[in-house]
Design a protein around this motif. Structure first.
Motif, mmCIF file in Angstrom:
data_model
loop_
_atom_site.group_PDB
_atom_site.id
_atom_site.type_symbol
_atom_site.label_atom_id
_atom_site.label_comp_id
_atom_site.label_asym_id
_atom_site.label_seq_id
_atom_site.Cartn_x
_atom_site.Cartn_y
_atom_site.Cartn_z
ATOM 1 N N ILE A 191 -35.881 31.199 -1.632
ATOM 2 C CA ILE A 191 -35.916 31.330 -3.086
ATOM 3 C C ILE A 191 -36.854 32.466 -3.503
ATOM 4 N N MET A 192 -38.012 32.549 -2.881
ATOM 5 C CA MET A 192 -38.962 33.602 -3.255
ATOM 6 C C MET A 192 -38.428 34.983 -2.888
ATOM 7 N N LYS A 193 -37.672 35.088 -1.795
ATOM 8 C CA LYS A 193 -37.034 36.363 -1.458
ATOM 9 C C LYS A 193 -36.014 36.749 -2.528
ATOM 10 N N THR A 194 -35.242 35.757 -2.983
ATOM 11 C CA THR A 194 -34.254 36.009 -4.037
ATOM 12 C C THR A 194 -34.932 36.484 -5.313
ATOM 13 N N ILE A 195 -35.998 35.805 -5.699
ATOM 14 C CA ILE A 195 -36.699 36.165 -6.936
ATOM 15 C C ILE A 195 -37.349 37.538 -6.812
ATOM 16 N N THR A 196 -37.894 37.851 -5.638
ATOM 17 C CA THR A 196 -38.482 39.175 -5.415
ATOM 18 C C THR A 196 -37.427 40.272 -5.579
ATOM 19 N N ARG A 197 -36.224 39.997 -5.059
ATOM 20 C CA ARG A 197 -35.141 40.979 -5.207
ATOM 21 C C ARG A 197 -34.752 41.144 -6.677
ATOM 22 N N VAL A 198 -34.649 40.019 -7.398
ATOM 23 C CA VAL A 198 -34.298 40.079 -8.825
ATOM 24 C C VAL A 198 -35.372 40.830 -9.610
ATOM 25 N N MET A 199 -36.632 40.615 -9.256
ATOM 26 C CA MET A 199 -37.730 41.345 -9.911
ATOM 27 C C MET A 199 -37.537 42.845 -9.784
ATOM 28 N N ALA A 200 -37.189 43.285 -8.576
ATOM 29 C CA ALA A 200 -37.014 44.718 -8.337
ATOM 30 C C ALA A 200 -35.833 45.274 -9.116
ATOM 31 N N GLU A 201 -34.777 44.473 -9.252
ATOM 32 C CA GLU A 201 -33.566 44.937 -9.929
ATOM 33 C C GLU A 201 -33.733 44.991 -11.443
ATOM 34 N N ARG A 202 -34.534 44.091 -12.004
ATOM 35 C CA ARG A 202 -34.576 43.938 -13.465
ATOM 36 C C ARG A 202 -35.948 44.191 -14.088
ATOM 37 N N SER A 203 -36.925 44.619 -13.318
ATOM 38 C CA SER A 203 -38.302 44.765 -13.827
ATOM 39 C C SER A 203 -38.818 43.451 -14.407
ATOM 40 N N LEU A 204 -38.486 42.368 -13.735
ATOM 41 C CA LEU A 204 -38.881 41.029 -14.152
ATOM 42 C C LEU A 204 -40.338 40.762 -13.797
ATOM 43 N N SER A 205 -41.075 40.126 -14.691
ATOM 44 C CA SER A 205 -42.426 39.677 -14.382
ATOM 45 C C SER A 205 -42.377 38.223 -13.938
ATOM 46 N N LEU A 206 -43.112 37.909 -12.868
ATOM 47 C CA LEU A 206 -43.092 36.568 -12.309
ATOM 48 C C LEU A 206 -44.468 35.933 -12.422
ATOM 49 N N ILE A 207 -44.499 34.706 -12.959
ATOM 50 C CA ILE A 207 -45.726 33.928 -13.035
ATOM 51 C C ILE A 207 -45.490 32.658 -12.225
ATOM 52 N N THR A 208 -46.200 32.525 -11.118
ATOM 53 C CA THR A 208 -46.033 31.378 -10.233
ATOM 54 C C THR A 208 -47.247 30.467 -10.357
ATOM 55 N N ILE A 209 -47.001 29.231 -10.785
ATOM 56 C CA ILE A 209 -48.045 28.208 -10.810
ATOM 57 C C ILE A 209 -47.766 27.313 -9.608
ATOM 58 N N THR A 210 -48.640 27.347 -8.626
ATOM 59 C CA THR A 210 -48.282 26.739 -7.346
ATOM 60 C C THR A 210 -49.505 26.270 -6.573
ATOM 61 N N HIS A 211 -49.248 25.331 -5.656
ATOM 62 C CA HIS A 211 -50.247 24.939 -4.663
ATOM 63 C C HIS A 211 -49.900 25.541 -3.300
ATOM 64 N N ASP A 212 -48.739 26.224 -3.215
ATOM 65 C CA ASP A 212 -48.304 26.824 -1.959
ATOM 66 C C ASP A 212 -49.047 28.149 -1.762
ATOM 67 N N LEU A 213 -49.975 28.159 -0.821
ATOM 68 C CA LEU A 213 -50.832 29.326 -0.656
ATOM 69 C C LEU A 213 -50.077 30.533 -0.123
ATOM 70 N N GLN A 214 -48.943 30.311 0.544
ATOM 71 C CA GLN A 214 -48.149 31.457 1.002
ATOM 72 C C GLN A 214 -47.505 32.184 -0.176
ATOM 73 N N GLU A 215 -47.168 31.446 -1.236
ATOM 74 C CA GLU A 215 -46.671 32.100 -2.449
ATOM 75 C C GLU A 215 -47.797 32.870 -3.134
ATOM 76 N N VAL A 216 -48.998 32.321 -3.083
ATOM 77 C CA VAL A 216 -50.139 32.960 -3.734
ATOM 78 C C VAL A 216 -50.449 34.311 -3.099
ATOM 79 N N VAL A 217 -50.430 34.382 -1.758
ATOM 80 C CA VAL A 217 -50.802 35.639 -1.101
ATOM 81 C C VAL A 217 -49.773 36.730 -1.330
ATOM 82 N N GLN A 218 -48.558 36.372 -1.767
ATOM 83 C CA GLN A 218 -47.536 37.376 -2.051
ATOM 84 C C GLN A 218 -47.678 37.980 -3.446
#
Length: 279
Positions: free
Chosen positions: A179-206
């Motif tokens: 899912i995060m790979k998909t969202i990263t790709r969509v961000m690049a295609e659309r200049s989307l800003s992403l705000i992730t509220i998470t406890h998953d530290l692997q998402e945080v480091v990205q």
């Protein structure tokens, strides 16, 4: 120079006049095509920030500006065209009788032409790996499948800002990665800003930048590497650090010559290889 999309100006919020302040004088900015992670212990104000940004709540003090418009009762429907939000529990977002109907719902409310709707349904369901379930009733899906559909429905409205409020919590590790790979790709295609509220530290480091909340206030704001260098301080406010960073720290204590703090497996392997080659 990236455009500013979100601005919190000295925002404070509480759920009742006799209740304590959940947010206290919070100020920060988020820019076009920027990936932000918001972390903090339970009750630190993370999810309240998300609801304020989407107009589900309104601040008692301060102002919130989204794409140049101040969030008010009058502007909220225009604001929600720019801000898409996926919650932790996808059942709260389902309204359609089938998966494709649910993805179509937000687009129908925005008056998007039918041919374009069909294309977006195909594209977003394919992107999250749910194309074969398009005629399935949402309540028959697993928790992870429901979350994928909820994310597809938000992506289909083409928001400028996407908020994931613990949205990958019900997915297994591989599902989170996909899912995060998909969202990263969509961000690049659309200049989307992403705000992730998470406890998953692997998402945080990205993320490009991390906002750390503590007791309703911004405790720190910096790049992930700078944040996770403050191991002792983070633990004092009830937060953990990524496993690789902790392992890197223990290796250094054991005398392994690691020159830089590693945040992921690739960085740690490179550091170990470099230190071994130089011996």
């Amino acid at each position: 120079m990236r455009d500013k999309l979100v601005e919190f100006k000295n925002v404070s919020f509480r759920y009742g006049e006799d209740e304590p302040w959940v947010l206290k004088n919070c100020s920060f900015e988020i820019y076009e095509n920027e990936a932000i992670a918001i972390i903090g212990h339970n009750g630190s104000g993370k999810s309240t920030i998300a609801k304020l940004m989407n107009g589900l709540l309104f601040p008692q003090e301060g102002a919130i500006v989204i794409n140049g418009r101040t969030v008010t009762q009058d502007s909220i429907w225009e604001i929600r065209k720019d801000v898409g939000m996926v919650f932790q529990n996808p059942d709260n977002q389902f309204v359609g009788t089938t998966v494709q109907d649910d993805v179509a719902f937000g687009m129908e409310n925005r008056g998007i032409e039918r041919g374009e709707m069909v294309k977006r349904i195909d594209d977003t369901l394919s992107a999250v790996g749910m194309q074969e379930y398009r005629l399935t009733e949402p309540h028959k899906l697993s928790g992870g499948q429901k979350q994928r559909v909820a994310i597809a429905g938000v992506l289909a409205i083409f928001p400028n800002v996407l908020i994931l409020d613990e949205a990958t919590a019900m997915l297994d590790p591989r599902g989170r990665t996909d899912i995060m790979k998909t969202i990263t790709r969509v961000m690049a295609e659309r200049s989307l800003s992403l705000i992730t509220i998470t406890h998953d530290l692997q998402e945080v480091v990205q993320a490009e930048r991390v906002i750390v909340m503590n007791e309703g206030a911004i405790w720190d704001e910096a790049a992930p590497r700078e944040i996770f260098e403050k191991k002792a301080e983070l633990r004092q406010i009830g937060l953990d650090i990524p496993f690789v960073a902790a392992l890197s720290d223990e290796l250094q204590k054991a005398g392994v010559p690691i020159n830089h703090e590693a945040l992921n497996h690739r960085e740690l392997l490179e550091e170990l290889w470099t230190s071994h080659s130089s011996m």
